[in-house]
Design a protein around this motif. Structure first.
Motif, PDB file in Angstrom:
ATOM      1  N   UNK A   1      -2.547   4.578  10.594  1.00 41.56           N
ATOM      2  CA  UNK A   1      -3.326   5.444   9.694  1.00 41.56           C
ATOM      3  C   UNK A   1      -2.826   5.348   8.252  1.00 41.56           C
ATOM      4  N   UNK A   2      -2.566   4.125   7.822  1.00 39.03           N
ATOM      5  CA  UNK A   2      -2.156   3.877   6.439  1.00 39.03           C
ATOM      6  C   UNK A   2      -3.350   3.282   5.712  1.00 39.03           C
ATOM      7  N   UNK A   3      -3.858   4.027   4.750  1.00 41.52           N
ATOM      8  CA  UNK A   3      -5.082   3.618   4.079  1.00 41.52           C
ATOM      9  C   UNK A   3      -4.866   3.502   2.577  1.00 41.52           C
ATOM     10  N   UNK A   4      -5.487   2.484   2.016  1.00 40.30           N
ATOM     11  CA  UNK A   4      -5.479   2.332   0.562  1.00 40.30           C
ATOM     12  C   UNK A   4      -6.731   3.007   0.013  1.00 40.30           C
ATOM     13  N   UNK A   5      -6.577   3.714  -1.091  1.00 38.79           N
ATOM     14  CA  UNK A   5      -7.726   4.408  -1.678  1.00 38.79           C
ATOM     15  C   UNK A   5      -8.133   3.735  -2.976  1.00 38.79           C
ATOM     16  N   UNK A   6      -9.292   4.092  -3.452  1.00 41.97           N
ATOM     17  CA  UNK A   6      -9.827   3.444  -4.646  1.00 41.97           C
ATOM     18  C   UNK A   6      -9.598   4.241  -5.923  1.00 41.97           C
ATOM     19  N   UNK A   7      -9.013   5.419  -5.802  1.00 37.39           N
ATOM     20  CA  UNK A   7      -8.861   6.250  -6.989  1.00 37.39           C
ATOM     21  C   UNK A   7      -7.415   6.337  -7.460  1.00 37.39           C
TER      22      UNK A   7
ATOM     23  N   UNK B   1       0.623   9.420  -4.924  1.00 36.57           N
ATOM     24  CA  UNK B   1      -0.386   8.471  -4.444  1.00 36.57           C
ATOM     25  C   UNK B   1      -1.234   7.953  -5.589  1.00 36.57           C
ATOM     26  N   UNK B   2      -1.690   8.856  -6.461  1.00 38.09           N
ATOM     27  CA  UNK B   2      -2.563   8.435  -7.552  1.00 38.09           C
ATOM     28  C   UNK B   2      -1.841   7.533  -8.551  1.00 38.09           C
ATOM     29  N   UNK B   3      -0.562   7.789  -8.753  1.00 41.63           N
ATOM     30  CA  UNK B   3       0.202   6.953  -9.687  1.00 41.63           C
ATOM     31  C   UNK B   3       0.734   5.688  -9.020  1.00 41.63           C
ATOM     32  N   UNK B   4       0.647   5.616  -7.694  1.00 44.66           N
ATOM     33  CA  UNK B   4       1.077   4.448  -6.928  1.00 44.66           C
ATOM     34  C   UNK B   4       2.559   4.143  -7.205  1.00 44.66           C
ATOM     35  N   UNK B   5       3.404   5.125  -6.918  1.00 49.02           N
ATOM     36  CA  UNK B   5       4.836   4.995  -7.197  1.00 49.02           C
ATOM     37  C   UNK B   5       5.653   5.424  -5.992  1.00 49.02           C
TER      38      UNK B   5
ATOM     39  N   UNK C   1       0.863  -1.183   0.000  1.00 47.81           N
ATOM     40  CA  UNK C   1       0.000   0.000   0.000  1.00 47.81           C
ATOM     41  C   UNK C   1       0.897   1.229   0.000  1.00 47.81           C
ATOM     42  N   UNK C   2       0.549   2.218  -0.794  1.00 50.23           N
ATOM     43  CA  UNK C   2       1.347   3.433  -0.880  1.00 50.23           C
ATOM     44  C   UNK C   2       0.957   4.396   0.228  1.00 50.23           C
ATOM     45  N   UNK C   3       1.987   4.974   0.854  1.00 49.28           N
ATOM     46  CA  UNK C   3       1.761   5.984   1.884  1.00 49.28           C
ATOM     47  C   UNK C   3       2.938   6.945   1.867  1.00 49.28           C
ATOM     48  N   UNK C   4       2.909   7.926   2.736  1.00 45.70           N
ATOM     49  CA  UNK C   4       4.024   8.869   2.791  1.00 45.70           C
ATOM     50  C   UNK C   4       5.257   8.167   3.340  1.00 45.70           C
TER      51      UNK C   4
END
Length: 840
Positions: free
Chosen positions: A791-797, A767-771, A403-406
């Motif tokens: 507080x690491x969340x995966x988003x749908x967009x 985040x949107x590019x998942x990189x 999952x991508x996060x900061x």
């Protein structure tokens, strides 16, 4: 014929001697026991000790046989038997050294030499039956071996005295006096067999003399190197601001003895002090300490370099083409090895793009029966413009996707779980120079872990060819790793060339299955970029050929960044090409104008440098300066030289966002220049001298055309644009990923090095590019509760993890409406005949 049979008869007579035959048999058995771990290494040290006791038992039995047979008395022909006993004793000593280390493992040449002189001693039982030249060689070796046994006797020193007093402990400590016994019996062998021959005496003392001469010459060369290295090292704060170890690495010519001087204390045991001939061990853990008598003697007589441990480690990493290990190790990795590497690559020739998945198995070989948790850390070297777009970790046999996060959240979660809770995570971070670091925990003793890294990369455009090179990595040893590689192409490649490791399974596929080989590549004819689009969330991403936009150059001064890759004729050609502009070089911590009269002397000085760190911050007028470089890939990064004055001044200079004209005459940019280029410090171009002349004659140079709508990937000679709108997707989602990564790098600019505030829009773009970028990381945690806690969340967009079996395209909202409408229409057509009946 009769004469040729004499040695055979002598051998038969020896073997008919039961005591001698017993010694030969025991020696053969002892050698078999000794080499068992070499042929089939055991995981537990206790096996080494058990095998030693087998060696020791044979030695003790043979000693008793000699003692009770009376063959050790003078006049009983016992010298060959005593030599056999000493050889048995020697095998046992080396076996014991595996568990109770007195000598570190010897370098290869010394191990082979010890075997040769031992065999030579045993051969003296038959020396009078060999031809004269062979006998002279045997006496020469005997003299040389006397020096070796004297050295070993001195090295073992006080331990031999202690061994004499502790002999009652099964005689184990008597191994410490073995070099002294060999020294005495070497003299006895000489006296016994020399007869009255003056030639044998000359050969014997020649062996002593040549051995001493080699040691003296080696020590003198060692001393010259130590003085030269220390002189350069202590100038570290002179003027250029670079750390001392960088100046040493840059200016010291590499050579075998130089390498040993630099790695003494780290890769070689050296005397503990000037007054004690006792080995000191390394504190640089990545090196296996080795014993080399020449290094030990030279270091004792001529001293060692003053380089600090920290600087020595940085220098040695750079010498090995490795970067400083700047990863914080929360757990040890000393028993980890890489067992399998699987590489699956899909190439889009008409997009100059490839997606690669590396599936790596790492094993913990600590099999001592206790649970041992270790942490695997890998560093992948990505091509210019490439980005990590997926991460997976296998947990309990199931693939869990990242999952991508900061970057901050990922680092906090990983550190908390690994440092304190010791459960399953994996994380990948971006590092300077487009390295990425992958961490996996835990790797349990005797078990394997598996992870997958996905990399989206542009192909390299080189002289009309597209080149794909294997993505290599640093990490746990790959010396015994197996590799499975599969490469597929979206369209049939034209003029395909590939490394011999591959076999072509079909028109569109290459494969390899065998030992791991990191240095493979392939090339294919560039057929041009085909117009293809990837659409997502109202943005269209398209790849186009890079057409340089030229702007006025207004060059007022030219600077040559000279190092060992340059040729003198190139400098001469450049001087003739630039009759109007002054040509400068940086030498001796200041700029010097290059002229025909000083050209040769200055070139020789600078061409001796293995690499260069051109001081852009010292340019008097950076906007009108043209710097011409040829790069060396193997050189330190900016992060390697830390908070030196050079880096501090460079960062301050970069805050003003200068745009220096940089022309690369050839080769991949050094890590230093590559980082500055990623920071958008340059107006950049590359080519040969003819291309440079065209630019100079027309007073033009490429300008930076990157903006929020387009990025340049110079390695692939293409531009990726992002415009508002929609068109059906005909390209993979990797276009968006490549655009996003390079746009983020462009947007950060000098902040990559200098730090400071970063736009939240760039974080959102990652985040949107998942990189994985300097702002974002991919992480895999064990449970959903772990994600919630940090507080690491995966988003749908966003695009999610890239994959080989799909292009990752996300339908637009109106596409969903079209799809839904199509489904309803199909349902209506299928069930239309029944609708009137139901209504009726």
């Amino acid at each position: 014929m009769e004469k040729q049979l004499i040695p055979v008869r002598i051998l038969k007579s020896r073997l008919q001697d039961p005591t001698y035959s017993l010694g030969v048999t025991f020696l053969a058995l002892s050698l078999i026991l000794f080499f068992i771990p070499e042929l089939s290494p055991f995981a537990k040290d206790s096996y080494y000790l058990n095998l030693f006791f087998g060696n020791h038992f044979l030695t003790c039995v043979y000693f008793l046989a000699l003692l009770f047979s009376g063959r050790m008395k003078r006049g009983r022909g016992g010298l060959p038997l005593i030599i056999l006993f000493l050889l048995l004793f020697q095998v046992g000593a080396f076996a014991l050294n595996r568990s109770v280390q007195v000598f570190p493992e010897s370098v290869t040449w010394f191990s082979v030499y010890l075997f040769i002189i031992a065999a030579n001693c045993a051969a003296f039982a038959y020396q009078r039956f060999f031809p004269l030249p062979v006998r002279l060689g045997m006496f020469f070796l005997l003299g040389a071996s006397l020096c070796v046994f004297l050295y070993l006797s001195i090295y073992i020193g006080m331990l031999a005295i202690i061994g004499m007093f502790a002999f009652f402990f099964f005689g184990l400590s008597l191994h410490a006096i073995l070099p002294h016994l060999f020294f005495l019996y070497t003299i006895r062998l000489y006296n016994r067999h020399k007869g009255g021959s003056r030639a044998f005496t000359i050969a014997f003392f020649s062996g002593i003399g040549v051995t001493m001469l080699i040691a003296i010459v080696y020590t003198l060369i060692w001393r010259v190197n130590v003085v030269g290295i220390d002189k350069i090292y202590h100038k570290k704060d002179a003027d250029n601001g670079l750390p001392g170890w960088v100046n040493v690495l840059q200016k010291v010519s590499p050579g075998p003895i130089t390498q040993q001087v630099l790695t003494s204390d780290a890769a070689y045991v050296v005397p503990d002090s000037k007054d004690r001939f006792v080995g000191r061990r390394s504190s640089i853990s990545r090196f296996q300490i080795m014993h080399d008598p020449l290094v030990m003697i030279a270091a004792f007589v001529a001293g060692t370099s003053d380089l600090s441990w920290e600087d020595r480690g940085l220098l040695l990493n750079a010498m090995d083409n490795e970067h400083a290990d700047d990863e914080v190790h929360l757990w040890s990795d000393q028993d980890l090895v890489t067992t399998h590497v699987q590489t699956f690559t899909h190439i889009w020739p008409r997009l100059r793009t490839a997606y690669t998945e590396k599936i790596i198995n790492v094993k913990n070989e600590d099999g001592d029966g206790r649970i041992s948790q270790q942490e695997a850390i890998y560093k992948f070297h990505l091509p210019e413009g490439a980005v990590v777009s997926s991460l997976s970790l296998w947990i309990d046999g199931r693939e869990e996707k990242g999952i991508l996060t900061t970057k901050g959240k990922a680092d906090s979660a990983y550190t908390a779980i690994v440092g304190y809770e010791r459960r399953d995570p994996s994380v990948v971070h971006w590092r300077e120079g487009n390295l990425v670091a992958v961490r996996v925990f835990p790797v349990i003793g005797g078990e394997e872990r598996q992870f997958k890294l996905g990399i989206t990369a542009p192909l390299s455009y080189e002289h009309g060819k597209l080149v794909y090179r294997n993505i290599d990595f640093d990490g746990p040893s790959v010396s015994r790793a197996r590799e499975k590689t599969s490469i597929s192409f979206e369209t049939p490649p034209a003029d395909l060339n590939f490394s011999p490791v591959f076999s072509k399974t079909s028109r569109n596929n290459l494969s390899h299955d065998g030992r791991y080989n990191e240095e493979w590549q392939l090339s294919l004819l560039d057929e041009g970029l085909k117009h293809q689009v990837f659409s997502n969330e109202g943005r269209m991403y398209t790849a186009m050929p890079y057409r340089r936009e030229m702007g006025a150059s207004n060059v007022t001064a030219v600077y040559l960044d000279i190092n060992q890759t340059w040729h003198s004729n190139e400098v001469g050609t450049l001087l003739s090409m630039l009759p109007q502009q002054p040509v400068w070089v940086y030498a001796g911590n200041s700029f010097h104008q290059l002229t025909a009269s000083n050209q040769s002397a200055i070139f020789q000085q600078l061409a001796a440098q293995r690499f260069s760190f051109f001081p852009f911050h010292l340019l008097p007028d950076p906007e009108t300066a043209l710097v011409i470089t040829k790069s060396v890939k193997a050189s330190p990064r900016i992060s390697d030289i830390g908070a030196s004055d050079f880096v501090v001044h460079m960062k301050n200079w970069m805050e003003n966002r200068h745009a220096v004209m940089l022309f690369n005459l050839g080769g991949e940019l050094s890590p230093y220049l590559r980082t500055l280029k990623e920071c958008r410090t340059f107006r950049y171009d590359q080519g040969d001298l003819a291309a440079l002349k065209t630019l100079l004659d027309t007073y033009q140079f490429p300008v930076n055309i990157e903006n929020d709508q387009q990025v340049v990937i110079e390695a692939a000679d293409m531009v990726i644009t992002a415009n508002n709108g929609y068109a059906p997707s005909t390209a993979p989602d990797h276009l968006q990923r490549l655009f996003a990564y390079n746009h983020i790098m462009q947007g950060m600019g000098p902040h990559l090095l200098t730090g400071g505030d970063t736009s939240s829009e760039l974080v959102e773009e990652a985040r949107k590019a998942h990189i994985v970028t300097p702002l974002s990381s991919l992480i895999v945690l064990e449970t959903q509760q772990d994600y919630d806690r940090f507080n690491i969340k995966d988003s749908n967009d966003n695009l999610k993890n890239a994959a080989l079996n799909n292009n990752g395209a996300v339908p637009e909202p109106h596409e969903w409406l079209l799809i839904a409408g199509a489904v309803l229409l199909i349902i209506y057509l299928k069930y239309r005949p029944s609708f009137p009946k139901r209504i009726a």
